[in-house]
Design an enzyme around this catalytic site. Structure first.
Site, PDB file in Angstrom:
ATOM      1  N   GLU A  78       0.819  -1.214   0.000  1.00 44.01           N
ATOM      2  CA  GLU A  78       0.000   0.000   0.000  1.00 44.01           C
ATOM      3  C   GLU A  78       0.854   1.265   0.000  1.00 44.01           C
ATOM      4  O   GLU A  78       0.523   2.266  -0.649  1.00 44.01           O
ATOM      5  CB  GLU A  78      -0.937   0.007   1.208  1.00 44.01           C
ATOM      6  CG  GLU A  78      -1.889   1.195   1.257  1.00 44.01           C
ATOM      7  CD  GLU A  78      -2.908   1.177   0.127  1.00 44.01           C
ATOM      8  OE1 GLU A  78      -2.822   2.068  -0.751  1.00 44.01           O
ATOM      9  OE2 GLU A  78      -3.776   0.294   0.119  1.00 44.01           O
TER      10      GLU A  78
ATOM     11  N   ILE B   3      -2.462   7.798   0.951  1.00 45.86           N
ATOM     12  CA  ILE B   3      -3.757   7.567   0.300  1.00 45.86           C
ATOM     13  C   ILE B   3      -3.942   6.061   0.100  1.00 45.86           C
ATOM     14  O   ILE B   3      -3.099   5.425  -0.525  1.00 45.86           O
ATOM     15  CB  ILE B   3      -3.826   8.272  -1.068  1.00 45.86           C
ATOM     16  CG1 ILE B   3      -3.534   9.774  -0.923  1.00 45.86           C
ATOM     17  CG2 ILE B   3      -5.184   8.053  -1.717  1.00 45.86           C
ATOM     18  CD1 ILE B   3      -3.400  10.489  -2.256  1.00 45.86           C
TER      19      ILE B   3
ATOM     20  N   LYS C  43       4.703   3.945 -10.199  1.00 49.01           N
ATOM     21  CA  LYS C  43       3.434   3.880  -9.479  1.00 49.01           C
ATOM     22  C   LYS C  43       2.263   3.553 -10.406  1.00 49.01           C
ATOM     23  O   LYS C  43       1.403   2.724 -10.067  1.00 49.01           O
ATOM     24  CB  LYS C  43       3.196   5.203  -8.742  1.00 49.01           C
ATOM     25  CG  LYS C  43       4.223   5.464  -7.645  1.00 49.01           C
ATOM     26  CD  LYS C  43       4.136   6.898  -7.125  1.00 49.01           C
ATOM     27  CE  LYS C  43       5.188   7.165  -6.046  1.00 49.01           C
ATOM     28  NZ  LYS C  43       5.204   8.572  -5.609  1.00 49.01           N
TER      29      LYS C  43
END
Length: 440
Positions: free
Chosen positions: A129, A136, A205
């Site tokens: 995560e 976020i 990402k």
């Protein structure tokens, strides 16, 4: 029930944040997880500094492999970064039967397929995560919260350094080089900011988000990556006049022929919420067929925002620690044997609309010639803005800027016609091209 024991590899900014968040909120975390979570050992090259942070109750070593070999450690948290030793340590931890939590987006974007396959074979989890957008919870949102949806596209401001630079360029009318130095002075940019300003960090990402959204293997080598180093203050100003703001976006879309995977500066309409994300903040927009458009906003970096994501992964693993591996959420949202072979499209096959800025001779017929070439290639024009010559070069100038917004066209088609336009004797400088994303 005895606490889950965690070994922490690296006690830098995120590692120390993780330790402090766990210690400060330990009772609430225990109530959520169903049992305690404790950092039992830390590996850091600076043993004395690390011991000063964690205190005497935690073992500190300078060799990460001591932690991996410790049979009492249940979860290894890798916060070293990079592709080299971090990859070896993660694979060794998996082989030792330990769950892994990592914030290492570069490692997973390049070697994720190998790492996730190894974890699946060994029956352990690799949680990440913290690898995308800091605090976020975008990984969980895409992998679990939106699992009922066929996701159509994702677009995100997922690098705070570049968003800070672009915000400052717009607010103060300054050029890139000036704002970069200020960002470095304030600590928003690294001494070597290459990964940020060239779009590589955002590319890592969006590669992970693309895999989660569309169930494809991790394929960073197929992503198109372009940074912000060539943007000029005048382009940001012209975009504003046309009703847009320029943001560095990571974009992935499912289209008829495959998957788009790209990072580049984009014009975004100012009426979109994501266009108004300023400073070092991050934001991700996800479009699903059932839910419509959802927006996720918050701090994309920093000690405790990123630690928040690391600890959330620790809690998830703790909850499922005794569950059969087949009943855990798959690493990339889809079952490992159900990943798709949809191709990642080359940039030339992608269709979008464009902002073009041409520095041209201030004489009759120039606009007609340029638009004529575009028309011959089947490229339709949405808007044209022509500046007065004295606004561009001062009184008596013989040059002016011509700004053209196009409708959607194939990138390869635009490449061919821009080569023709660039060759015109009245075009006096390299043409600036910025892709435009309506995000509607």
């Amino acid at each position: 029930m005895k606490p889950i024991r965690v070994g922490l590899l690296g006690l830098g900014t995120v590692g120390s944040g993780t330790f402090h968040v766990l210690r400060r909120n330990q009772e609430e975390i225990r109530r959520r997880a169903g049992r305690g979570i404790e950092i039992a050992a830390v590996a850091d090259l600076d043993v004395a500094r690390a011991q000063g942070i964690v205190g005497e109750g935690v073992k500190v070593v300078d060799d990460a492999r001591q932690i991996i070999a410790d049979p009492s450690i249940d979860i290894v948290v890798e916060l070293i970064g990079g592709y080299g030793v971090a990859k070896a340590l993660v694979l060794e931890a998996i082989a030792a039967g330990k769950h892994v939590v990592t914030a290492n987006k570069a490692l997973l974007a390049v070697h994720g397929t190998e790492i996730f396959e190894a974890a699946h074979r060994r029956g352990v989890t690799v949680a990440f995560e913290a690898a995308v957008a800091g605090g976020i919870p975008i990984i969980k949102a895409v992998r679990e919260g939106l699992t009922a949806n066929s996701i159509q596209w994702i677009a995100g401001i997922i690098n705070g350094t570049t968003n800070f630079i672009l915000s400052e360029m717009r607010d103060k009318g300054l050029d890139f080089d000036v704002v970069l130095k200020e960002a470095q002075r304030l600590g928003y940019a690294e001494a070597d900011p290459t990964f940020d300003i060239e779009g590589v960090d955002a590319g890592h990402k969006i590669t992970l988000l693309s895999s989660l959204a569309f169930g494809i293997p991790v394929q960073f080598d197929k992503a198109y990556v372009e940074g912000i180093t060539k943007l000029g203050a005048q382009d940001i100003r012209y975009a504003e006049q046309l009703g847009y703001r320029i943001k560095l976006l990571g974009i992935t879309k499912r289209v008829e022929k495959g998957i788009e995977l790209r990072v580049h500066p984009s014009l975004v309409p100012t009426k979109r919420l994501i266009a108004n994300v300023e400073g070092a903040m991050n934001a991700v927009v996800v479009q699903g067929d059932a839910v419509g458009t959802t927006l996720y906003y918050g701090k994309g970096a920093g000690s405790e925002p990123t630690a928040s994501a690391v600890v959330a992964d620790l809690v998830d693993i703790t909850r499922l620690h005794t569950a059969d591996a087949a009943h855990r959420v798959p690493h990339l949202a889809f079952q490992p044997d159900a990943l798709s072979d949809l191709p990642v499209l080359p940039l030339a096959d992608i269709a979008t609309s464009y902002y073009l800025r041409l520095r041209v001779a201030d004489q009759a017929g120039v606009l007609a010639k340029v638009t004529g070439l575009l028309a011959e290639a089947g490229i339709s024009i949405d808007a044209v803005l022509q500046r007065e010559a004295d606004e561009v070069g001062g009184e008596g100038s013989t040059q002016t800027d011509l700004i053209i917004l196009t409708h959607d066209t194939r990138e390869g088609t635009l490449d061919a016609v821009l080569a023709q336009v660039q060759a015109l004797p009245t075009v006096l400088a390299p043409i600036v091209r910025i892709r435009k994303e309506e995000l509607a």
